[in-house]
Design an enzyme around this catalytic site. Structure first.
Site, PDB file in Angstrom:
ATOM      1  N   SER A 210      -4.166   9.178  29.546  1.00  0.00           N
ATOM      2  CA  SER A 210      -2.392   9.217  29.386  1.00  0.00           C
ATOM      3  C   SER A 210      -2.478   9.082  27.266  1.00  0.00           C
ATOM      4  CB  SER A 210      -1.182   8.323  29.543  1.00  0.00           C
ATOM      5  OG  SER A 210      -1.295   7.153  29.334  1.00  0.00           O
ATOM      6  N   ILE A 213       4.020   7.996  25.114  1.00  0.00           N
ATOM      7  CA  ILE A 213       5.387   8.069  25.063  1.00  0.00           C
ATOM      8  C   ILE A 213       6.005   7.044  24.024  1.00  0.00           C
ATOM      9  CG2 ILE A 213       7.165   8.493  26.456  1.00  0.00           C
ATOM     10  CD1 ILE A 213       5.159   9.594  29.137  1.00  0.00           C
ATOM     11  N   ASP A 272      11.522   2.600  35.201  1.00  0.00           N
ATOM     12  CA  ASP A 272      10.450   2.270  35.488  1.00  0.00           C
ATOM     13  C   ASP A 272       9.410   1.714  36.906  1.00  0.00           C
ATOM     14  OD1 ASP A 272       7.580   2.350  35.009  1.00  0.00           O
ATOM     15  OD2 ASP A 272       6.769   2.265  33.703  1.00  0.00           O
ATOM     16  N   LYS A 304       5.198  -5.632  30.581  1.00  0.00           N
ATOM     17  CA  LYS A 304       6.182  -4.398  31.561  1.00  0.00           C
ATOM     18  C   LYS A 304       6.882  -5.517  33.112  1.00  0.00           C
ATOM     19  CE  LYS A 304       5.274  -0.659  32.516  1.00  0.00           C
ATOM     20  NZ  LYS A 304       4.168   0.832  32.406  1.00  0.00           N
TER      21      LYS A 304
END
Length: 509
Positions: A210, A213, A272, A304
């Site tokens: 990815s 973002i 998330d 995270k």
């Protein structure tokens, strides 16, 4: 009334005009506030409309224009809408109210606590991927399914639905390997190293990655400073068949397209959820044709995943869903207490990757060790090494130069190896006191790198000069800020100066 509209009694006609406005993944149509069609059809601002031209359709959000750049009888289209319709300018567009979507009813039901089965979720994901749902509906879905509101069965169904509404690759060889890190750790750019090591040892690893973002760099951003990553499916296949692996941007091959849309909405909301994270990760692995997958879960107070309990929950759900969708999964936990390597930002992380591959004496040891650990696990589950023997095989491939040779081959197959850029402006951030580094804040350091311009400016970011446990002197650089412009450099520096706990130093008595 124009001729086209006369033959389409349920649609109004306006001439296509390219607005040249980038709206990311959200198609937008710009219509004059005094447009007769808007008034007669009730197309208020934020109304969703269906636009058609020669059988192609797109659902777009209406924005009203009170300026004369848009003429009477024209509809301005944002870049995403323009691309979907394949316009060149001047076409007569049919514009009408979109059909009522069954998925909106399913989302509303979930908001009130109803469960969603596979068929309902597939309907929702089909509309998500096709761009039929507004950002308001997307945000409602993301919110309604976050915070533990999805059962294990719903998470499995969501993952399957995401897979089934996109492309799914099939490879003529087995096993097909893959890895993923759940994120939250700046500089943790192990993927290029792992792919090079694992494929140098004879396994196949077609890696789709990815872009960033909300982080300073995604794997695709970093890899793009070293080689092209915007490969389509045919090009990706050619690379993998030639050299056994690749590192390409997942968005260019359109795997699990519904997930890309949901990520765009969930990240600004800072939602998330565990179920969405699992469905996101595993749908893309399955869609990429992967069979054996390693999942890296960094655990740390500013990563995270912040606790062992949270890691237990996430790891268990990953294994449950992975088995349900036919993936052989291994989950490992790694240290998430501080950034990995020195660089944070695409080009700076790429330089760390090159240093490790080229066996530079100044290469970051923590990045090297983490890559060897992960590659070792993949070599074991891929059958190239026995239990506990994967690390040694990975180390041999790296230290012998095989991994570097293989990485060069991958880059050349993708379009050519290149040198990452260098930022013209660099400034140190100095320690205010002498002492020992006892903590670093991953999130705040990532923000400094982003405010410096990363990943939009590939050379921007930060280079860390200290690690936990280091003894430092007053005035010693803790990190350097790299920026493309002096304005971004000042902006990042001002943010860093206002923060407490970027790097915590326990003063020496």
């Amino acid at each position: 009334m124009n001729a086209l509209a006369a033959h389409l009694p349920d649609a109004a006609g306006l001439i296509a005009r390219r607005a040249g406005i980038l709206t990311y993944q959200s198609p937008v149509v710009y219509m004059r506030v005094d447009c007769e069609i808007c008034r007669s059809e009730g197309f208020e601002a934020q109304t969703r409309v269906e636009i058609e031209w020669k059988g192609r359709t797109v659902i777009a959000t209406v924005h009203h224009v009170a300026a004369d750049w848009l003429g009477h009888g024209e509809a301005g289209l944002s870049e995403p809408a323009w691309r979907v319709l394949g316009l060149s300018g001047g076409e007569m567009l049919a514009i009408r109210h979109p059909p009522v979507l069954e998925s909106e009813r399913h989302i509303r039901g979930k908001t009130y606590g109803a469960s969603l089965d596979y068929e309902k979720l597939k309907t929702i994901m089909h509309d998500v991927a096709a761009g039929r749902l507004s950002d308001l509906h997307l945000a409602s879905f993301v919110t309604a399914t976050a915070g533990g509101r999805m059962s294990h069965e719903e998470t499995v169904a969501l993952t399957r639905a995401m897979i089934d509404v996109g492309e799914r690759l099939h490879w003529p060889f087995s096993p097909v390997m893959d890895k993923h890190c759940v994120g939250g750790l700046p500089g943790n750019r192990t993927t290029p190293l792992v792919v090079a090591i694992v494929t140098a040892c004879g396994l196949v690893m077609p890696k789709t990655s990815s872009r960033a973002i909300t982080s300073p760099a995604g794997t695709a951003d970093t890899m793009e400073t070293l080689a092209p990553v915007n490969l389509d499916l045919q090009a990706m296949r050619r690379v993998v068949e030639k050299v056994g692996g690749c590192i390409v941007w997942g968005g260019s091959v359109q795997l699990s397209p519904a997930d890309d849309v949901l990520i765009r909405v969930s990240r600004p909301l800072d939602l998330d959820g565990t179920a969405q994270l699992v469905a996101s990760v595993l749908s893309k692995k399955a869609a990429a044709g992967s069979e054996r997958v390693l999942i890296d879960i960094p655990v740390g107070p500013t990563a995270k995943v912040r606790s062992e309990e949270a890691a237990d929950e996430l790891g268990g759900l990953l294994e449950h869903v992975g088995e349900a969708v036919g993936l052989q999964l291994r989950v490992v936990r790694t240290d998430g207490t501080q950034p990995v390597g020195r660089g944070v930002g695409p080009a700076l992380e790429a330089r760390d990757v090159l240093a490790v591959l080229q066996r530079d004496s100044a290469a970051p040891a923590d990045l090297r060790e983490r890559a060897l650990l992960l590659a070792g696990h993949l070599l074991e589950i891929g059958g190239k090494a026995g239990p506990g023997a994967g690390y040694a095989l990975a180390q041999q491939a790296l230290d012998s130069g095989q991994a570097w040779t293989q990485f060069v081959a991958i880059c050349e197959a993708q379009g050519g190896l290149r040198q990452p850029p260098v930022a013209p402006h660099v400034r140190p951030y100095l320690a205010g006191a002498a002492g020992v580094v006892t903590a670093v804040d991953n999130r705040k350091l990532a923000m400094v790198a982003k405010l410096a311009g990363a990943p939009g400016a590939p050379a921007a970011g930060i280079t860390l000069e200290v690690k936990l446990g280091d003894r430092i002197a007053r005035g010693q650089p803790l990190f350097h800020v790299h920026a493309q412009t002096t304005g971004e450099l000042e902006y990042a520096q001002a943010y860093a100066n206002r923060q407490q706990g970027l790097v915590t130093i326990e003063e020496i008595a």
